[in-house]
Scaffold this motif. Structure first.
Motif, short mmCIF file in Angstrom:
data_model
loop_
_atom_site.label_atom_id
_atom_site.label_comp_id
_atom_site.label_asym_id
_atom_site.label_seq_id
_atom_site.Cartn_x
_atom_site.Cartn_y
_atom_site.Cartn_z
N UNK A 220 0.95 -1.39 -0.11
CA UNK A 220 -0.25 0.18 0.46
C UNK A 220 1.22 0.94 0.08
N UNK A 221 0.45 2.38 0.17
CA UNK A 221 1.07 3.56 -0.50
C UNK A 221 1.03 4.05 1.55
N UNK A 222 1.77 5.12 1.87
CA UNK A 222 1.84 5.63 3.07
C UNK A 222 0.62 6.39 3.39
N UNK A 223 0.06 6.40 2.63
CA UNK A 223 -1.26 7.16 2.66
C UNK A 223 -2.66 6.61 4.04
N UNK A 224 -1.96 4.70 3.14
CA UNK A 224 -3.32 4.19 3.68
C UNK A 224 -3.17 3.70 5.59
N UNK A 225 -2.09 4.59 5.97
CA UNK A 225 -0.96 3.53 7.12
C UNK A 225 -2.19 3.76 8.43
N UNK A 226 -2.71 4.60 8.70
CA UNK A 226 -3.60 4.41 9.72
C UNK A 226 -4.95 3.67 9.34
N UNK A 227 -4.97 3.00 8.46
CA UNK A 227 -6.35 2.21 7.98
C UNK A 227 -5.52 0.66 7.93
N UNK A 254 10.14 6.96 1.51
CA UNK A 254 10.19 5.67 0.66
C UNK A 254 8.33 5.12 0.67
N UNK A 255 7.86 5.73 1.78
CA UNK A 255 6.60 6.28 1.08
C UNK A 255 5.69 4.52 1.10
N UNK A 256 5.93 3.61 1.77
CA UNK A 256 4.88 2.25 1.68
C UNK A 256 5.01 1.49 2.65
N UNK A 257 4.18 1.03 2.47
CA UNK A 257 3.44 -0.09 3.77
C UNK A 257 3.49 -1.55 2.92
N UNK A 258 3.93 -2.12 3.50
CA UNK A 258 3.76 -3.64 2.82
C UNK A 258 4.11 -4.95 4.14
N UNK A 259 3.14 -6.01 3.55
CA UNK A 259 2.38 -6.85 4.63
C UNK A 259 3.14 -8.35 3.54
N UNK A 260 3.76 -9.24 4.07
CA UNK A 260 3.60 -10.49 3.95
C UNK A 260 3.72 -11.88 4.77
N UNK A 261 3.34 -13.09 4.39
CA UNK A 261 3.28 -14.00 5.01
C UNK A 261 3.03 -15.45 4.48
N UNK A 262 3.62 -16.09 5.19
CA UNK A 262 3.26 -18.00 4.73
C UNK A 262 2.43 -18.92 5.25
N UNK A 263 1.29 -19.21 4.88
CA UNK A 263 0.33 -19.99 4.73
C UNK A 263 0.80 -21.46 4.29
N UNK A 264 1.59 -22.69 5.83
CA UNK A 264 0.66 -24.02 5.30
C UNK A 264 -0.54 -23.81 5.00
N UNK A 281 -8.25 0.36 2.93
CA UNK A 281 -7.16 0.99 1.84
C UNK A 281 -7.38 0.60 0.37
N UNK A 282 -6.37 0.97 -0.26
CA UNK A 282 -5.57 0.95 -1.15
C UNK A 282 -4.89 -0.30 -2.09
#
Length: 464
Positions: A220-227, A254-264, A281-282
């Motif tokens: 996401x972009x920075x503007x979505x942080x608080x969501x 930099x202006x990014x928010x990144x979520x990653x994850x791993x599923x069995x 967010x978007x």
């Protein structure tokens, strides 16, 4: 009364590096280039006897010693000016007994090698993400990674440790610690941190069969942080324990928010599970795919490549979600970050039947069993002129978040924490001191934040 050093009797064995050796500069370097120390000698041990000889050599001469595997001690606890560094990185054998689902792993192995050797046998160990982190310190401090919520910490999968400990006035010996033999040392070796009791040379781990996993990444972009950040905090502990996830907020530059994850599990299930995140967010970039487990380890390791060489890191645990004012604190500090390399990184640990949370806080030395998340606040730089500005930013950030978080992870050590015993070990500190008193009463294995002993006969050392 101080013990007097005796005349030298033991010779160093293994690969010995001293100032003036062609390889000395490379041998003394730490992962964190903010740390620059000049040992009197560095011994790269190839076998357990080399470790025993190095400890004896140091004790006979009254020389301070430090223990090193992957060089990832963030505050440089694995090196020393004027002393001896006992390095086990050349001890890197891995033997897998797939039938009994155990692996015998020497403590010089970096995680990338452990993952590869186990993968070749169709098994895995819950461990961390940075490929060059040593399995030794990672395990002794706990060991957090993308299999944690399903299979526990690395230390939860430790069945036995072989360790060289101090013996008598000037000696050293090897002992085994497990649930039946030296069980108190075994307890301390699961979360009590590295370097305080002795030198671990081999682990026996329980391992799990594994083939494929599914991974995701959402940007996401920075503007979505608080969501986005509050949504991730609500979602991460509530989702199935087969899914462990992270979120990283970069500096505003930099202006990014990144979520990653791993599923069995499969990609279709993963797409369904991450839907709550996709609806916030978007998202500007989304990736979901099923991959061989070894490829997943490489995907998560990629974030540790090409980082600035000098850094200051501190950590904390979240036992509940940050309130809105806590999220605004993250926004405010990252809006005024010292440079673009500053970040806040979090990983899910607890909730939804997590294997981490199911263990009692006193069953092992790692106490933060009930935490939902772990936080890492980091600042990185290249130019020494930037150092104080970055360090002070981390210090202020930690202080600002203090009302909303608890303690710190011993594998994210921070010399700025005054009450570090409580931060790292909580209720387990008193027991750790008793273990220290029993196995290292002369405090041979010590550094700035090592477990202290009570009444002791101090051995005389000639360097600090």
């Amino acid at each position: 009364m101080a013990l007097k050093p005796i005349k030298a009797g033991t010779r160093l064995t293994g690969r010995v590096v001293v100032p003036g050796s062609p390889s000395y500069r490379a041998a003394r370097m730490e992962y964190n280039r903010r740390i620059s120390k000049f040992p009197r000698v560095i011994v790269f041990c190839r076998r357990t006897q080399d470790v025993i000889n190095a400890v004896k050599w140091a004790r006979e001469r009254g020389v301070r010693l430090r223990v090193r595997s992957g060089r990832h001690s963030y505050e440089g606890f694995s090196t020393i000016n004027g002393g001896i560094v006992i390095d086990v990185s050349a001890m890197n054998k891995v033997k897998v007994d797939r039938k009994n689902r155990v692996a015998h792993v020497q403590t010089g192995n970096p995680l990338a090698r452990v993952y590869r050797k186990l993968w070749d046998k169709g098994v895995a160990l819950p461990a961390g993400t940075a490929p060059d982190v040593g399995v030794a310190g990672l395990t002794l401090g706990g060991g957090i990674g993308l299999l944690s919520r399903k299979y526990g910490l690395t230390c939860d999968n430790l069945k036995q440790v072989k360790m060289v400990v101090a013996s008598g006035r000037y000696g050293a010996k090897t002992i085994i610690a497990n649930k039946k033999k030296n069980s108190d040392l075994f307890w301390a070796s699961r979360g009590g941190g590295g370097g305080s009791f002795g030198i671990a040379t081999r682990y026996t781990f329980r391992v799990r069969p594994i083939r494929t996993v599914s991974i995701y990444s959402i940007t996401w972009k920075w503007r979505d942080l608080e969501k986005v950040f509050p949504a991730w905090q609500r979602w991460a502990p509530s989702v199935t324990n087969r899914l462990t996830s992270t979120i990283e907020v970069a500096a505003k530059q930099v202006g990014t928010i990144v979520s990653t994850g791993q599923l069995l599990g499969g990609a279709e299930e993963l797409r369904r599970l991450i839907r709550p995140l996709l609806q916030v967010g978007t998202p500007v970039k989304v990736m979901v795919r099923t991959v061989p487990f070894i490829e997943a380890t490489q995907f998560f390791a990629a974030g540790d490549l090409n980082l600035e060489p000098k850094f200051k890191i501190t950590g904390a645990f979240g036992y509940k979600s940050l309130p809105p004012e806590g999220v605004r604190m993250i926004r405010d500090f990252l809006s005024k970050a010292p440079n673009k390399h500053a970040t806040v990184w979090c990983q899910s640990l607890g909730g939804a039947g997590s294997a981490v949370s199911r263990v009692s806080p006193t069953a092992t030395a790692y106490p933060h069993r009930k935490a939902e998340t772990i936080y890492e606040l980091s600042a990185r730089w290249r130019n020494d002129k930037e150092q104080q500005r970055n360090i002070q930013w981390v210090k202020r950030f930690r202080k600002a978040l203090r009302p909303y978080v608890v303690g710190d992870y011993v594998n994210f050590p921070d010399l700025g924490i005054k009450n570090w015993p409580k931060s790292y070990y909580g209720v387990n500190f008193a027991r750790l001191k008793r273990v220290k008193q029993k196995y290292d009463p002369l405090n041979v294995f010590r550094f700035a934040q090592s477990i202290p002993v009570g009444k002791q006969v101090k051995q005389r050392f000639r360097s600090n």
